[in-house]
Design a protein around this motif. Structure first.
Motif, PDB file in Angstrom:
ATOM      1  N   ALA A  32       0.855  -1.195   0.000  1.00  0.00           N
ATOM      2  CA  ALA A  32       0.000   0.000   0.000  1.00  0.00           C
ATOM      3  C   ALA A  32       0.882   1.233   0.000  1.00  0.00           C
ATOM      4  CB  ALA A  32      -0.918  -0.004   1.219  1.00  0.00           C
ATOM      5  N   SER A  33       0.376   2.330  -0.545  1.00  0.00           N
ATOM      6  CA  SER A  33       1.138   3.582  -0.636  1.00  0.00           C
ATOM      7  C   SER A  33       0.316   4.737  -0.091  1.00  0.00           C
ATOM      8  CB  SER A  33       1.509   3.887  -2.094  1.00  0.00           C
ATOM      9  OG  SER A  33       2.284   2.845  -2.640  1.00  0.00           O
ATOM     10  N   LEU A  34       1.013   5.715   0.469  1.00  0.00           N
ATOM     11  CA  LEU A  34       0.365   6.930   0.970  1.00  0.00           C
ATOM     12  C   LEU A  34       0.894   8.130   0.206  1.00  0.00           C
ATOM     13  CD1 LEU A  34      -1.518   8.046   3.295  1.00  0.00           C
ATOM     14  CD2 LEU A  34       0.592   8.574   4.503  1.00  0.00           C
ATOM     15  N   PHE A  35       0.003   9.046  -0.155  1.00  0.00           N
ATOM     16  CA  PHE A  35       0.381  10.304  -0.788  1.00  0.00           C
ATOM     17  C   PHE A  35      -0.051  11.403   0.168  1.00  0.00           C
ATOM     18  CE2 PHE A  35      -0.691   7.130  -3.978  1.00  0.00           C
ATOM     19  CZ  PHE A  35       0.505   7.057  -4.677  1.00  0.00           C
ATOM     20  N   HIS A  36       0.822  11.705   1.112  1.00  0.00           N
ATOM     21  CA  HIS A  36       0.450  12.564   2.231  1.00  0.00           C
ATOM     22  C   HIS A  36       0.713  14.015   1.919  1.00  0.00           C
ATOM     23  CE1 HIS A  36       0.256  13.938   6.495  1.00  0.00           C
ATOM     24  NE2 HIS A  36      -0.610  12.947   6.568  1.00  0.00           N
ATOM     25  N   SER A  37      -0.011  14.909   2.633  1.00  0.00           N
ATOM     26  CA  SER A  37       0.127  16.349   2.395  1.00  0.00           C
ATOM     27  C   SER A  37       1.538  16.834   2.680  1.00  0.00           C
ATOM     28  CB  SER A  37      -0.870  17.131   3.251  1.00  0.00           C
ATOM     29  OG  SER A  37      -0.725  16.785   4.609  1.00  0.00           O
ATOM     30  N   ASP A  38       2.279  16.158   3.576  1.00  0.00           N
ATOM     31  CA  ASP A  38       3.649  16.571   3.872  1.00  0.00           C
ATOM     32  C   ASP A  38       4.559  16.377   2.670  1.00  0.00           C
ATOM     33  OD1 ASP A  38       2.787  17.082   6.374  1.00  0.00           O
ATOM     34  OD2 ASP A  38       3.598  15.259   7.285  1.00  0.00           O
ATOM     35  N   ASP A  39       4.145  15.487   1.746  1.00  0.00           N
ATOM     36  CA  ASP A  39       4.981  15.192   0.584  1.00  0.00           C
ATOM     37  C   ASP A  39       4.661  16.090  -0.616  1.00  0.00           C
ATOM     38  OD1 ASP A  39       4.592  11.711   1.336  1.00  0.00           O
ATOM     39  OD2 ASP A  39       6.117  13.111   2.025  1.00  0.00           O
ATOM     40  N   PHE A  40       3.741  17.013  -0.430  1.00  0.00           N
ATOM     41  CA  PHE A  40       3.275  17.830  -1.563  1.00  0.00           C
ATOM     42  C   PHE A  40       4.331  18.876  -1.935  1.00  0.00           C
ATOM     43  CE2 PHE A  40       0.461  19.492  -4.473  1.00  0.00           C
ATOM     44  CZ  PHE A  40       0.282  20.862  -4.322  1.00  0.00           C
ATOM     45  N   ASP A  41       4.703  18.942  -3.214  1.00  0.00           N
ATOM     46  CA  ASP A  41       5.741  19.888  -3.619  1.00  0.00           C
ATOM     47  C   ASP A  41       5.305  20.795  -4.768  1.00  0.00           C
ATOM     48  OD1 ASP A  41       5.695  18.179  -5.715  1.00  0.00           O
ATOM     49  OD2 ASP A  41       7.799  17.572  -5.603  1.00  0.00           O
ATOM     50  N   GLY A  42       4.041  21.103  -4.864  1.00  0.00           N
ATOM     51  CA  GLY A  42       3.564  22.022  -5.896  1.00  0.00           C
ATOM     52  C   GLY A  42       2.430  21.409  -6.679  1.00  0.00           C
ATOM     53  N   ASN A  43       2.739  20.501  -7.592  1.00  0.00           N
ATOM     54  CA  ASN A  43       1.654  19.840  -8.331  1.00  0.00           C
ATOM     55  C   ASN A  43       1.922  18.344  -8.530  1.00  0.00           C
ATOM     56  OD1 ASN A  43       3.718  19.944 -10.128  1.00  0.00           O
ATOM     57  ND2 ASN A  43       2.623  21.039 -11.741  1.00  0.00           N
ATOM     58  N   THR A  44       2.820  17.787  -7.739  1.00  0.00           N
ATOM     59  CA  THR A  44       3.051  16.346  -7.780  1.00  0.00           C
ATOM     60  C   THR A  44       3.044  15.792  -6.361  1.00  0.00           C
ATOM     61  OG1 THR A  44       5.446  16.630  -7.691  1.00  0.00           O
ATOM     62  CG2 THR A  44       4.447  16.466  -9.881  1.00  0.00           C
ATOM     63  N   VAL A  45       2.985  14.479  -6.247  1.00  0.00           N
ATOM     64  CA  VAL A  45       3.029  13.843  -4.935  1.00  0.00           C
ATOM     65  C   VAL A  45       4.120  12.789  -4.936  1.00  0.00           C
ATOM     66  CG1 VAL A  45       0.610  14.213  -4.346  1.00  0.00           C
ATOM     67  CG2 VAL A  45       1.254  12.204  -5.666  1.00  0.00           C
ATOM     68  N   LYS A  46       4.606  12.484  -3.746  1.00  0.00           N
ATOM     69  CA  LYS A  46       5.638  11.460  -3.601  1.00  0.00           C
ATOM     70  C   LYS A  46       5.033  10.240  -2.932  1.00  0.00           C
ATOM     71  CE  LYS A  46       9.238  14.963  -3.149  1.00  0.00           C
ATOM     72  NZ  LYS A  46      10.217  15.595  -2.239  1.00  0.00           N
ATOM     73  N   GLU A  47       5.419   9.085  -3.439  1.00  0.00           N
ATOM     74  CA  GLU A  47       4.865   7.837  -2.915  1.00  0.00           C
ATOM     75  C   GLU A  47       5.631   7.382  -1.677  1.00  0.00           C
ATOM     76  OE1 GLU A  47       4.011   3.252  -4.410  1.00  0.00           O
ATOM     77  OE2 GLU A  47       4.894   4.722  -5.766  1.00  0.00           O
ATOM     78  N   LYS A  48       4.886   6.924  -0.687  1.00  0.00           N
ATOM     79  CA  LYS A  48       5.486   6.436   0.555  1.00  0.00           C
ATOM     80  C   LYS A  48       4.837   5.095   0.899  1.00  0.00           C
ATOM     81  CE  LYS A  48       5.726   7.625   5.478  1.00  0.00           C
ATOM     82  NZ  LYS A  48       5.247   8.610   6.485  1.00  0.00           N
ATOM     83  N   ARG A  49       5.634   4.036   1.003  1.00  0.00           N
ATOM     84  CA  ARG A  49       5.111   2.712   1.324  1.00  0.00           C
ATOM     85  C   ARG A  49       4.639   2.682   2.782  1.00  0.00           C
ATOM     86  NH1 ARG A  49       6.661  -1.356  -2.408  1.00  0.00           N
ATOM     87  NH2 ARG A  49       6.613  -0.291  -4.418  1.00  0.00           N
ATOM     88  N   ILE A  50       3.458   2.137   2.995  1.00  0.00           N
ATOM     89  CA  ILE A  50       2.870   2.087   4.339  1.00  0.00           C
ATOM     90  C   ILE A  50       2.198   0.732   4.545  1.00  0.00           C
ATOM     91  CG2 ILE A  50       2.459   4.567   4.597  1.00  0.00           C
ATOM     92  CD1 ILE A  50      -0.427   4.058   3.667  1.00  0.00           C
ATOM     93  N   THR A  51       1.744   0.483   5.757  1.00  0.00           N
ATOM     94  CA  THR A  51       1.008  -0.753   6.031  1.00  0.00           C
ATOM     95  C   THR A  51      -0.423  -0.618   5.507  1.00  0.00           C
ATOM     96  OG1 THR A  51       0.177  -0.035   8.183  1.00  0.00           O
ATOM     97  CG2 THR A  51       2.352  -1.095   8.135  1.00  0.00           C
ATOM     98  N   ARG A  52      -1.088  -1.745   5.376  1.00  0.00           N
ATOM     99  CA  ARG A  52      -2.477  -1.736   4.910  1.00  0.00           C
ATOM    100  C   ARG A  52      -3.374  -1.024   5.925  1.00  0.00           C
ATOM    101  NH1 ARG A  52      -2.774  -4.373   0.377  1.00  0.00           N
ATOM    102  NH2 ARG A  52      -4.796  -4.958  -0.504  1.00  0.00           N
ATOM    103  N   GLN A  53      -3.088  -1.213   7.196  1.00  0.00           N
ATOM    104  CA  GLN A  53      -3.879  -0.568   8.237  1.00  0.00           C
ATOM    105  C   GLN A  53      -3.764   0.953   8.132  1.00  0.00           C
ATOM    106  OE1 GLN A  53      -2.771  -1.414  12.401  1.00  0.00           O
ATOM    107  NE2 GLN A  53      -4.852  -2.218  12.654  1.00  0.00           N
ATOM    108  N   GLU A  54      -2.553   1.448   7.849  1.00  0.00           N
ATOM    109  CA  GLU A  54      -2.349   2.894   7.680  1.00  0.00           C
ATOM    110  C   GLU A  54      -3.064   3.398   6.439  1.00  0.00           C
ATOM    111  OE1 GLU A  54       2.064   3.591   9.683  1.00  0.00           O
ATOM    112  OE2 GLU A  54       1.913   2.706   7.678  1.00  0.00           O
ATOM    113  N   ALA A  55      -3.111   2.547   5.395  1.00  0.00           N
ATOM    114  CA  ALA A  55      -3.793   2.950   4.157  1.00  0.00           C
ATOM    115  C   ALA A  55      -5.277   3.176   4.415  1.00  0.00           C
ATOM    116  CB  ALA A  55      -3.602   1.880   3.078  1.00  0.00           C
ATOM    117  N   TYR A  56      -5.895   2.295   5.218  1.00  0.00           N
ATOM    118  CA  TYR A  56      -7.314   2.472   5.541  1.00  0.00           C
ATOM    119  C   TYR A  56      -7.522   3.624   6.521  1.00  0.00           C
ATOM    120  CZ  TYR A  56      -8.877  -1.731   3.103  1.00  0.00           C
ATOM    121  OH  TYR A  56      -9.199  -2.650   2.134  1.00  0.00           O
ATOM    122  N   GLY A  57      -6.456   4.027   7.205  1.00  0.00           N
ATOM    123  CA  GLY A  57      -6.559   5.158   8.118  1.00  0.00           C
ATOM    124  C   GLY A  57      -6.549   6.498   7.407  1.00  0.00           C
ATOM    125  N   ALA A  58      -6.186   6.508   6.113  1.00  0.00           N
ATOM    126  CA  ALA A  58      -6.187   7.759   5.339  1.00  0.00           C
ATOM    127  C   ALA A  58      -7.619   8.244   5.132  1.00  0.00           C
ATOM    128  CB  ALA A  58      -5.498   7.545   3.997  1.00  0.00           C
TER     129      ALA A  58
END
Length: 879
Positions: free
Chosen positions: A163-189
């Protein structure tokens, strides 16, 4: 029909009236556009917090809709340079209301989903956006992640194995950075993208965990289903199943695979194409019996062999390589008939997959036992609010309402559709049809028009590819074998003169840009402009369908690849009299007309009446498939009601409900039943005191006079029952004293969960076996569904009794001596835990009666399987 259309044109359709009621909301959103344009990036990001606070203070999501939609539109303008059109706002409102928005292909449904997703995420409960495959789930989460991030909302994507998270902390203008996370964290988004299989299997796995913290889903409040007709209609016939290997020897399949090639169609078996089934003739049965050296294939003792034979014949005759499946890396991989994509990890059930492996002479895997299962129909009905979007839902509106209670609303296009849909051309046979298709492609390529050719399966796409190679026509092939290159092939399918031969996988979630995909970093923008203008000038993308699909929706999806957002385009279907659909529904009659008219092979028929006849055949097939799906859900509803009860019991155990009162009550009721059964007779000489004390002692340790037959006899039923109840309380107290409270609670949870799970697996197998043979009830003039419900209810009652029986006979057998008279207290160690598990397995495993044939066991006698229980409370339950 024409009269009804005229009336509709005058009065307006029901969809138009429903949309007119929503237009004031669109006006409110448009009025707020200037307000949100004036906000800084920080202020826009803070909008979500403000709206969340408003929601928590009592404002409804409907009240927040104008502000949320206006904020999402502004975020899209800033990050993706895309502004939601008014019709897209209408589509977003329809989705928020829990309905299906039918929007033509190319109308930006992916962008539309951001509106209700953002609005509903403000509740803090999470939003699930369901896509048809992993590629689209990740693409959409990453692509739309820029919008969500600028609004301060977290977004994740589920993949098959990560699972991957595209979090607001990773926002750099108009793209996002992928961050590997657990499935539980993915459902927490706030918003989670994933496929229907990912969400469904995670639900099943959550109901198999032994610790609450291992559950990944946090609820199912709202789902937006992209390509809703594909997921809730086409995929609905396939249940999601988690299974494990059975004891069946897989090598037996290879023996039966060698028999089938010697059988002849019509002589040894007949094929029923409509039901995709095969029936053996007397001649075929005789051949098989001779080969297997048996007298009667369908004798009860040969039932297993009949099952092997029937699967082997189906695998050989009905299921074709490169059509229903492909062989890849030494494995049989199923091909989705509606999308053309490979379905990795999916296997046919009931031994069919093993038969295909034997047919292809590759390693045969063991048949499986079902641990957990649910149909997509019942999974999506678990959501508090469900909505969907697709370009083709109107033809299935009845099914959406009857099964899911979902209303379909058609949203108008942003620009008028400029595509020209030509009439079907019908040829005498496949060879004439494909020759005509190749000629048509060559003529279009010569003038620089891009062509997309749709085929119904991998085999036909490769046949056409070979013909094009012979003619020297440069082309790309897009099918399940090239699915890794899908994005690259689709990106260039709109270039001048490009030819793309594709299975149905090109029909969904793909956007073909006229002139080809523009990449400013590496492409000449001016050259792309020329290519784009040229393709527009020659008529846009030309779609060729080489065969009508069984469902009109699939044909419409293919047509929808062309003429998007007001672009020009053309479509035409080439059919043959020996196409599967035409042959089954009247191809011979048309053949007779062509022979009578003296028409040659190269001359096609272009006749509206015949085209309508083919569409009529499609309607019949759709109706047949609807009946199948409706029948499936009616039967699955029976198991679903059982599933709800069992999963509710599991959740209660996982969530820490106090189990002692419940288990103690189970023990008391079980002992009470034993005493009543053995001592209820008015004639005391008929009391079975020995059996009563023995049976009770198998559940709890009896002390002192409670095992003395004379004392029990003199006490009488009620007095003895009260004394046993007191003994149960003392024993439970000693159980806790010996193990300690924490260990006692762990043992209770462990035994309850494992008992429920072991018996649930057996129940699923029993229900499946019941389902296989229930149709025979019709021979006795009984409704199979009614009998399935009746007998299924009896099996469920037996399941509940078996769970209770296993728990009460296991709880005090954890390997630690538990005697209410003992004052010692020992600590539960790993050895005790191990003993607990071994005792549990002994009590919950299947037992086969060890008694001689013809010997009848009395209900109150000890069960011959060796469990130590009465026959009626052990193997007698299954009998």
């Amino acid at each position: 029909m024409a009269f009804l259309k005229a009336i509709t044109n005058i009065l307006g359709s029901s969809d138009e009236k429903a949309l007119d009621k929503l237009r004031p909301l669109v006006d409110q959103i448009n009025a707020l556009e200037a307000v949100y344009e004036a906000k800084s990036a920080g202020e826009l990001k803070d909008v979500s917090n403000t709206l969340r606070n408003d929601f928590n203070e009592g404002r409804s999501l409907d009240d927040l809709l104008p502000d949320a939609f206006a904020a999402a539109r502004e975020a899209a303008k800033r990050t993706l340079s895309q502004r939601h059109f008014d019709v897209q706002l209408l589509g977003g409102i329809v989705l928020h209301q829990g309905k299906i928005a039918e929007m033509r292909t190319g109308e930006g449904k992916t962008l539309v989903a951001t509106l209700p997703a953002f609005l509903n995420s403000l509740s803090g409960q999470g939003v699930h956006v369901v896509t048809v495959n992993d590629y689209l789930a990740k693409r959409d989460a990453e692509w739309m992640g820029a919008i969500y991030n600028s609004l301060g909302v977290s977004v994740s994507a589920l993949q098959h194995d990560y699972a991957s998270l595209f979090h607001s902390d990773d926002f750099d203008g108009n793209t996002v950075k992928e961050k590997r996370i657990t499935r539980q964290e993915a459902y927490g988004a706030d918003i989670t993208y994933g496929t229907n299989n990912d969400f469904g299997f995670d639900y099943l796995r959550d109901n198999m965990v032994d610790i609450a913290e291992r559950r990944v889903q946090r609820g199912r409040p709202f789902a937006i289903v992209d390509e809703v007709d594909n997921i809730l209609v086409d995929e609905a016939r396939t249940p999601l199943i988690i299974s494990g290997p059975s004891e069946q020897n897989p090598n037996e399949y290879s023996i039966y695979a060698k028999i089938v090639p010697s059988l002849r169609e019509e002589e040894d078996y007949s094929v029923e194409e409509k039901h995709r089934s095969v029936s053996l003739t007397q001649s075929g049965i005789a051949k098989i019996e001779k080969f297997l050296k048996i007298d009667n294939l369908y004798d009860t003792e040969n039932f297993g062999q009949a099952h092997f034979v029937e699967n082997a014949v189906r695998a050989e005759v009905i299921y074709k390589k490169d059509r229903e499946y492909v062989v890849r890396d030494g494995k049989v991989v199923i091909v989705d008939e509606f999308t053309g994509r490979l379905m990795e990890g999916r296997r046919y059930s009931d031994g069919l997959h093993q038969a295909l492996e034997a047919k292809e002479n590759i390693a045969v895997q063991r048949e499986s036992v079902t641990y957990a299962t649910i149909t997509l129909q019942n999974y999506f009905r678990l959501y508090s609010k469900l909505s969907g979007m697709t370009g083709t839902a109107a033809t299935e509106a009845e099914e959406f309402w009857k099964i899911y209670k979902l209303e379909v609303l058609s949203v108008p296009t942003n620009k008028p559709v400029m595509r020209t849909d030509h009439g079907d051309l019908i040829y005498r046979d496949q060879a004439a049809k494909y020759n005509a298709v190749v000629k048509e492609i060559k003529s279009r390529v010569e003038k620089g028009q891009p062509v997309l050719v749709g085929t119904t399966d991998i085999d036909r796409s490769e046949v056409l590819s070979a013909l094009l190679k012979k003619q020297g026509v440069k082309h790309e092939v897009l099918n399940a074998k090239q699915h890794d290159r899908e994005a690259t092939i689709v990106a260039q399918a709109g270039r001048p003169g490009a030819v793309t031969v594709a299975t149905n996988m090109a029909g969904r979630g793909t956007d073909i840009v006229l002139g080809g995909a523009m990449e400013p970093d590496s492409e000449d923008v001016a050259q792309w402009g020329k290519d784009h203008a040229h393709v527009l000038g020659v008529g846009g993308l030309y779609i060729i369908g080489t065969e009508r699909h069984e469902a009109r929706r699939i044909d419409n999806q293919l047509r929808g690849r062309s003429g998007r957002q007001g672009d020009p385009g053309e479509t035409r279907f080439f059919c043959a009299l020996d196409d599967d659909l035409v042959r089954r529904f009247g191809g011979e009659r048309i053949q007779t007309i062509m022979d009578w008219a003296g028409m040659d092979d190269e001359t096609p028929i272009e006749n509206k009446m015949i085209s309508r006849s083919i569409e009529g055949a499609q309607v019949k097939v759709e109706s047949f498939h609807f009946d199948m799906r409706k029948n499936l859900v009616e039967y699955d509803d029976v198991v679903n009601s059982h599933r709800d009860v069992i999963y509710e019991q599991r959740d209660a155990v996982l969530d820490g409900v106090e189990l002692r009162p419940k288990i103690q009550r189970m023990i008391e009721e079980e002992c009470e039943a034993i005493i009543t059964d053995g001592m209820s007779s008015a004639a005391t000489e008929n009391w079975d005191i020995q059996n009563v004390t023995t049976s009770v002692e198998r559940i709890i340790p009896l002390t002192g006079d409670l095992t003395d037959p004379e004392y029990v006899f003199s006490s009488g039923q009620k007095n003895y029952s009260d004394q046993v109840r007191d003994q149960i309380g003392k024993t439970y107290g000693s159980f806790e004293a010996v193990l300690g409270d924490d260990n006692a609670r762990s043992i209770e949870r462990y035994i309850m969960l494992r008992t429920i799970d072991a018996n649930w697996v057996q129940h699923l197998t029993a229900m499946e076996n019941l389902r296989q043979g229930i149709s025979l009830q019709a021979v006795g003039q009984r409704d199979p569904l009614v009998m399935y419900k009746k007998e299924g209810h009896e099996l469920f009652q037996n399941l509940q009794s078996k769970i209770v029986d296993d728990v009460v006979h296991t709880i005090f057998k954890t390997g630690t001596p538990i005697d209410p008279e003992l004052g010692t207290q020992t600590r539960l160690n790993s050895k005790v835990a191990s003993q607990s598990k071994s005792v549990f397995k002994t009590n919950s495993s299947n037992r086969s009666p060890k008694r001689s044939v013809g010997t009848k066991v009395g209900r109150n006698e000890q069960c011959p399987c060796g469990s130590g229980k009465k026959y009626k409370r052990c193997c007698g339950l299954a009998a």
